[in-house]
Design a protein around this motif. Structure first.
Motif, PDB file in Angstrom:
ATOM      1  N   ASP A 160       6.811 -75.516  57.465  1.00 38.89           N
ATOM      2  CA  ASP A 160       5.556 -74.911  57.004  1.00 38.89           C
ATOM      3  C   ASP A 160       5.610 -74.553  55.516  1.00 38.89           C
ATOM      4  OD1 ASP A 160       4.569 -75.154  59.547  1.00 38.89           O
ATOM      5  OD2 ASP A 160       5.042 -73.086  60.125  1.00 38.89           O
ATOM      6  N   ASP A 161       6.706 -73.922  55.101  1.00 37.26           N
ATOM      7  CA  ASP A 161       6.834 -73.492  53.708  1.00 37.26           C
ATOM      8  C   ASP A 161       8.311 -73.279  53.405  1.00 37.26           C
ATOM      9  OD1 ASP A 161       6.790 -72.275  51.208  1.00 37.26           O
ATOM     10  OD2 ASP A 161       4.954 -71.172  51.622  1.00 37.26           O
ATOM     11  N   PRO A 162       9.006 -74.276  52.831  1.00 41.09           N
ATOM     12  CA  PRO A 162      10.445 -74.138  52.578  1.00 41.09           C
ATOM     13  C   PRO A 162      10.793 -72.943  51.694  1.00 41.09           C
ATOM     14  CG  PRO A 162       9.746 -76.418  52.318  1.00 41.09           C
ATOM     15  CD  PRO A 162       8.506 -75.607  52.458  1.00 41.09           C
ATOM     16  N   GLU A 163       9.951 -72.651  50.709  1.00 43.07           N
ATOM     17  CA  GLU A 163      10.252 -71.528  49.812  1.00 43.07           C
ATOM     18  C   GLU A 163      10.190 -70.198  50.551  1.00 43.07           C
ATOM     19  OE1 GLU A 163       8.601 -69.492  45.657  1.00 43.07           O
ATOM     20  OE2 GLU A 163       7.773 -71.399  46.378  1.00 43.07           O
ATOM     21  N   GLN A 164       9.145 -69.990  51.347  1.00 43.50           N
ATOM     22  CA  GLN A 164       9.036 -68.751  52.113  1.00 43.50           C
ATOM     23  C   GLN A 164      10.086 -68.678  53.216  1.00 43.50           C
ATOM     24  OE1 GLN A 164       7.128 -65.993  51.642  1.00 43.50           O
ATOM     25  NE2 GLN A 164       6.618 -66.979  49.690  1.00 43.50           N
ATOM     26  N   TRP A 165      10.465 -69.838  53.751  1.00 43.70           N
ATOM     27  CA  TRP A 165      11.544 -69.889  54.752  1.00 43.70           C
ATOM     28  C   TRP A 165      12.823 -69.300  54.183  1.00 43.70           C
ATOM     29  CZ3 TRP A 165      15.995 -72.958  54.091  1.00 43.70           C
ATOM     30  CH2 TRP A 165      16.839 -73.048  55.194  1.00 43.70           C
ATOM     31  N   ALA A 166      13.223 -69.750  52.998  1.00 43.02           N
ATOM     32  CA  ALA A 166      14.444 -69.241  52.379  1.00 43.02           C
ATOM     33  C   ALA A 166      14.280 -67.805  51.898  1.00 43.02           C
ATOM     34  CB  ALA A 166      14.843 -70.151  51.206  1.00 43.02           C
ATOM     35  N   TRP A 167      13.125 -67.480  51.339  1.00 45.83           N
ATOM     36  CA  TRP A 167      12.884 -66.140  50.788  1.00 45.83           C
ATOM     37  C   TRP A 167      12.946 -65.075  51.881  1.00 45.83           C
ATOM     38  CZ3 TRP A 167      13.488 -64.580  46.156  1.00 45.83           C
ATOM     39  CH2 TRP A 167      12.894 -63.405  45.678  1.00 45.83           C
ATOM     40  N   ASN A 168      12.395 -65.378  53.054  1.00 45.06           N
ATOM     41  CA  ASN A 168      12.392 -64.416  54.154  1.00 45.06           C
ATOM     42  C   ASN A 168      13.730 -64.330  54.871  1.00 45.06           C
ATOM     43  OD1 ASN A 168       9.537 -63.167  55.013  1.00 45.06           O
ATOM     44  ND2 ASN A 168       9.183 -65.159  54.064  1.00 45.06           N
ATOM     45  N   LEU A 169      14.547 -65.375  54.768  1.00 46.31           N
ATOM     46  CA  LEU A 169      15.847 -65.361  55.444  1.00 46.31           C
ATOM     47  C   LEU A 169      16.986 -64.919  54.542  1.00 46.31           C
ATOM     48  CD1 LEU A 169      15.763 -68.631  57.609  1.00 46.31           C
ATOM     49  CD2 LEU A 169      15.786 -66.274  58.431  1.00 46.31           C
ATOM     50  N   LEU A 170      16.713 -64.691  53.267  1.00 43.88           N
ATOM     51  CA  LEU A 170      17.782 -64.346  52.334  1.00 43.88           C
ATOM     52  C   LEU A 170      18.499 -63.064  52.733  1.00 43.88           C
ATOM     53  CD1 LEU A 170      19.302 -65.018  49.779  1.00 43.88           C
ATOM     54  CD2 LEU A 170      17.525 -63.845  48.442  1.00 43.88           C
ATOM     55  N   LEU A 171      17.760 -62.061  53.144  1.00 44.94           N
ATOM     56  CA  LEU A 171      18.378 -60.796  53.534  1.00 44.94           C
ATOM     57  C   LEU A 171      19.220 -60.934  54.806  1.00 44.94           C
ATOM     58  CD1 LEU A 171      18.224 -58.121  52.025  1.00 44.94           C
ATOM     59  CD2 LEU A 171      16.597 -57.324  53.741  1.00 44.94           C
ATOM     60  N   PRO A 172      18.723 -61.571  55.882  1.00 41.97           N
ATOM     61  CA  PRO A 172      19.594 -61.815  57.039  1.00 41.97           C
ATOM     62  C   PRO A 172      20.821 -62.662  56.701  1.00 41.97           C
ATOM     63  CG  PRO A 172      17.299 -62.118  57.653  1.00 41.97           C
ATOM     64  CD  PRO A 172      17.325 -61.939  56.173  1.00 41.97           C
ATOM     65  N   TRP A 173      20.644 -63.652  55.828  1.00 39.71           N
ATOM     66  CA  TRP A 173      21.797 -64.451  55.399  1.00 39.71           C
ATOM     67  C   TRP A 173      22.866 -63.565  54.765  1.00 39.71           C
ATOM     68  CZ3 TRP A 173      18.650 -68.871  52.606  1.00 39.71           C
ATOM     69  CH2 TRP A 173      18.168 -69.763  53.576  1.00 39.71           C
ATOM     70  N   LEU A 174      22.440 -62.716  53.855  1.00 39.13           N
ATOM     71  CA  LEU A 174      23.396 -61.839  53.172  1.00 39.13           C
ATOM     72  C   LEU A 174      24.074 -60.883  54.147  1.00 39.13           C
ATOM     73  CD1 LEU A 174      21.423 -60.955  49.904  1.00 39.13           C
ATOM     74  CD2 LEU A 174      23.576 -62.231  50.055  1.00 39.13           C
ATOM     75  N   SER A 175      23.310 -60.330  55.069  1.00 40.20           N
ATOM     76  CA  SER A 175      23.876 -59.378  56.030  1.00 40.20           C
ATOM     77  C   SER A 175      24.970 -60.020  56.870  1.00 40.20           C
ATOM     78  CB  SER A 175      22.772 -58.827  56.941  1.00 40.20           C
ATOM     79  OG  SER A 175      21.771 -58.184  56.191  1.00 40.20           O
ATOM     80  N   LEU A 176      24.709 -61.220  57.379  1.00 44.32           N
ATOM     81  CA  LEU A 176      25.690 -61.914  58.198  1.00 44.32           C
ATOM     82  C   LEU A 176      26.830 -62.471  57.364  1.00 44.32           C
ATOM     83  CD1 LEU A 176      26.440 -62.888  61.026  1.00 44.32           C
ATOM     84  CD2 LEU A 176      25.009 -64.907  60.656  1.00 44.32           C
ATOM     85  N   ALA A 177      26.510 -62.976  56.168  1.00 41.56           N
ATOM     86  CA  ALA A 177      27.524 -63.627  55.336  1.00 41.56           C
ATOM     87  C   ALA A 177      28.521 -62.640  54.761  1.00 41.56           C
ATOM     88  CB  ALA A 177      26.854 -64.405  54.202  1.00 41.56           C
ATOM     89  N   LEU A 178      28.079 -61.444  54.397  1.00 39.87           N
ATOM     90  CA  LEU A 178      28.993 -60.470  53.801  1.00 39.87           C
ATOM     91  C   LEU A 178      30.098 -60.060  54.780  1.00 39.87           C
ATOM     92  CD1 LEU A 178      26.517 -58.184  51.817  1.00 39.87           C
ATOM     93  CD2 LEU A 178      28.185 -59.805  50.886  1.00 39.87           C
ATOM     94  N   ILE A 179      29.747 -59.961  56.058  1.00 39.29           N
ATOM     95  CA  ILE A 179      30.755 -59.636  57.067  1.00 39.29           C
ATOM     96  C   ILE A 179      31.740 -60.779  57.233  1.00 39.29           C
ATOM     97  CG2 ILE A 179      31.112 -59.095  59.509  1.00 39.29           C
ATOM     98  CD1 ILE A 179      29.854 -56.827  57.973  1.00 39.29           C
ATOM     99  N   GLU A 180      31.238 -61.996  57.385  1.00 39.05           N
ATOM    100  CA  GLU A 180      32.102 -63.149  57.606  1.00 39.05           C
ATOM    101  C   GLU A 180      32.910 -63.485  56.351  1.00 39.05           C
ATOM    102  OE1 GLU A 180      32.514 -64.312  60.438  1.00 39.05           O
ATOM    103  OE2 GLU A 180      30.767 -63.651  61.571  1.00 39.05           O
ATOM    104  N   ALA A 181      32.322 -63.297  55.170  1.00 42.17           N
ATOM    105  CA  ALA A 181      33.014 -63.632  53.926  1.00 42.17           C
ATOM    106  C   ALA A 181      34.284 -62.820  53.759  1.00 42.17           C
ATOM    107  CB  ALA A 181      32.085 -63.403  52.734  1.00 42.17           C
ATOM    108  N   ALA A 182      34.295 -61.596  54.254  1.00 42.50           N
ATOM    109  CA  ALA A 182      35.493 -60.762  54.143  1.00 42.50           C
ATOM    110  C   ALA A 182      36.667 -61.392  54.885  1.00 42.50           C
ATOM    111  CB  ALA A 182      35.192 -59.361  54.680  1.00 42.50           C
ATOM    112  N   ALA A 183      36.408 -61.905  56.091  1.00 33.89           N
ATOM    113  CA  ALA A 183      37.478 -62.555  56.856  1.00 33.89           C
ATOM    114  C   ALA A 183      37.939 -63.837  56.165  1.00 33.89           C
ATOM    115  CB  ALA A 183      36.988 -62.860  58.270  1.00 33.89           C
ATOM    116  N   PHE A 184      36.991 -64.609  55.622  1.00 36.95           N
ATOM    117  CA  PHE A 184      37.356 -65.843  54.927  1.00 36.95           C
ATOM    118  C   PHE A 184      38.156 -65.549  53.664  1.00 36.95           C
ATOM    119  CE2 PHE A 184      34.214 -67.754  57.641  1.00 36.95           C
ATOM    120  CZ  PHE A 184      34.649 -69.055  57.793  1.00 36.95           C
ATOM    121  N   ALA A 185      37.822 -64.471  52.974  1.00 40.69           N
ATOM    122  CA  ALA A 185      38.556 -64.117  51.758  1.00 40.69           C
ATOM    123  C   ALA A 185      40.010 -63.780  52.079  1.00 40.69           C
ATOM    124  CB  ALA A 185      37.872 -62.937  51.072  1.00 40.69           C
ATOM    125  N   ARG A 186      40.226 -63.015  53.122  1.00 36.66           N
ATOM    126  CA  ARG A 186      41.604 -62.639  53.487  1.00 36.66           C
ATOM    127  C   ARG A 186      42.403 -63.861  53.944  1.00 36.66           C
ATOM    128  NH1 ARG A 186      42.034 -57.524  57.244  1.00 36.66           N
ATOM    129  NH2 ARG A 186      44.126 -57.669  56.391  1.00 36.66           N
TER     130      ARG A 186
END
Length: 332
Positions: free
Chosen positions: A190-216
């Motif tokens: 429907d709208d790729p720009e709004q798709w990414a814009w609205n999912l950016l916050l959930p992406w960050l929330s999930l990614a910050l947790i997983e990124a810590a394990a990947f960093a270690r």
């Protein structure tokens, strides 16, 4: 067959066998346990006639192996379901019919799957970039202030629940700063720009947790690789440290990262329940929680099968990526 083609073929056959084993386990757990399976499947409001009809549909009077074969046959070739007033055909792969909503489970999953895949794919890109980058930098700057700071950040990330980070991000980013809108899923088509814009916050929330394990994990793997003999040889010949890190050490440290990413991606398809519930994303995880709450057995079974499929598929792809990153795996 030998070499890379034989390796891929063996992994493919192993994946099929594993999926069959998972389907057997799931079927036995949900459909061969004590209790009135027909009543549970149909729901508490069903009449005795409806319960009897569901029992005939599931062939509960047949031996267990016959019932499982009928279930497997539906996945492979499809089957017909009687809704009381009509008969509807469920095309393959048919995962059953929700007797509470008269909706095919496959259709329900297809409607929810793009949301979960959008969440997981976007978050995966972020957690790989943040996690691997942080781990490489931490190993490169070992013993310095940079490493201590990054190690502290990753420890905080590992110990913080996803809903805490999600709530903080929503309050600060959406509420106080008003940098992003409160997430509302918009289809990519429907709208790729709004798709990414609205999912950016959930992406960050999930990614910050997983990124810590990947960093270690990346840091530990990099330190182990940097201590190997071939790295010391490169240094003795005067090869630059950045070249050693980027072209040699990182590639040798990729195997555990690939394994963790495959496991996280497969489980996150249905396991990002907290993220989906927190941000109101209508994905697989949220639907699974609802199906469990109302005891919609066919939907629960179908969802668990799909989640298991993604876990097995992700790990099979990880095996192939091992062979790409380190061709010695092919000969094992």
């Amino acid at each position: 067959m030998s070499g890379f083609s034989g390796f891929v073929l063996r992994r493919g056959l192993g994946t099929v066998v594993t999926l069959l084993a998972i389907s057997v386990i799931i079927y036995v757990v949900f459909y061969a346990t004590p209790g009135n399976v027909a009543q549970i499947t149909c729901g508490p409001r069903c009449s005795p006639e409806q319960v009897h009809q569901v029992a005939e549909q599931l062939k509960l009077d047949d031996p267990l192996y016959v019932r499982y074969w009928h279930f497997l046959e539906g996945i492979v070739v499809g089957q017909d379901y009687s809704t009381g007033t009509s008969v509807q055909h469920c095309s393959a792969p048919c995962l059953g019919l929700s007797y509470r909503t008269d909706q095919q489970v496959t259709q329900l999953i297809w409607a929810k799957l793009p949301v979960s895949l959008s969440l997981v794919f976007g978050a995966m890109v972020l957690w790989l970039i943040l996690g691997v980058g942080t781990g490489v930098l931490s190993a490169w700057r070992r013993g310095r202030l940079t490493e201590r700071v990054l190690t502290g950040i990753t420890l905080v990330g590992v110990a913080t629940p996803v809903f805490v980070i999600g709530l903080i991000l929503m309050i600060v980013v959406c509420g106080q700063l008003e940098l992003l809108p409160f997430p509302q899923y918009v289809a990519f088509t429907d709208d790729p720009e709004q798709w990414a814009w609205n999912l950016l916050l959930p992406w960050l929330s999930l990614a910050l947790i997983e990124a810590a394990a990947f960093a270690r994990l990346t840091r530990a793997a990099m330190l182990e690789t940097l201590a190997e003999d071939h790295v010391r040889t490169f240094r003795a010949y005067g090869v630059g440290e950045r070249s050693i890190i980027g072209r040699h050490a990182l590639r040798g440290a990729l195997s555990p990262v690939i394994a963790l990413n495959a496991n996280n991606f497969g489980s996150a398809v249905g396991g990002a329940v907290l993220t989906e519930m927190l941000f109101g994303l209508p994905g697989i995880g949220q639907e699974l929680v609802h199906a469990v709450a109302v005891v919609d057995l066919p939907v629960v079974v179908g969802m668990v099968l799909v989640i298991g499929f993604f876990v097995v598929l992700a790990n099979a792809l990880a095996d192939v990526l091992y062979a790409v990153a380190d061709r010695r795996v092919v000969l094992s």
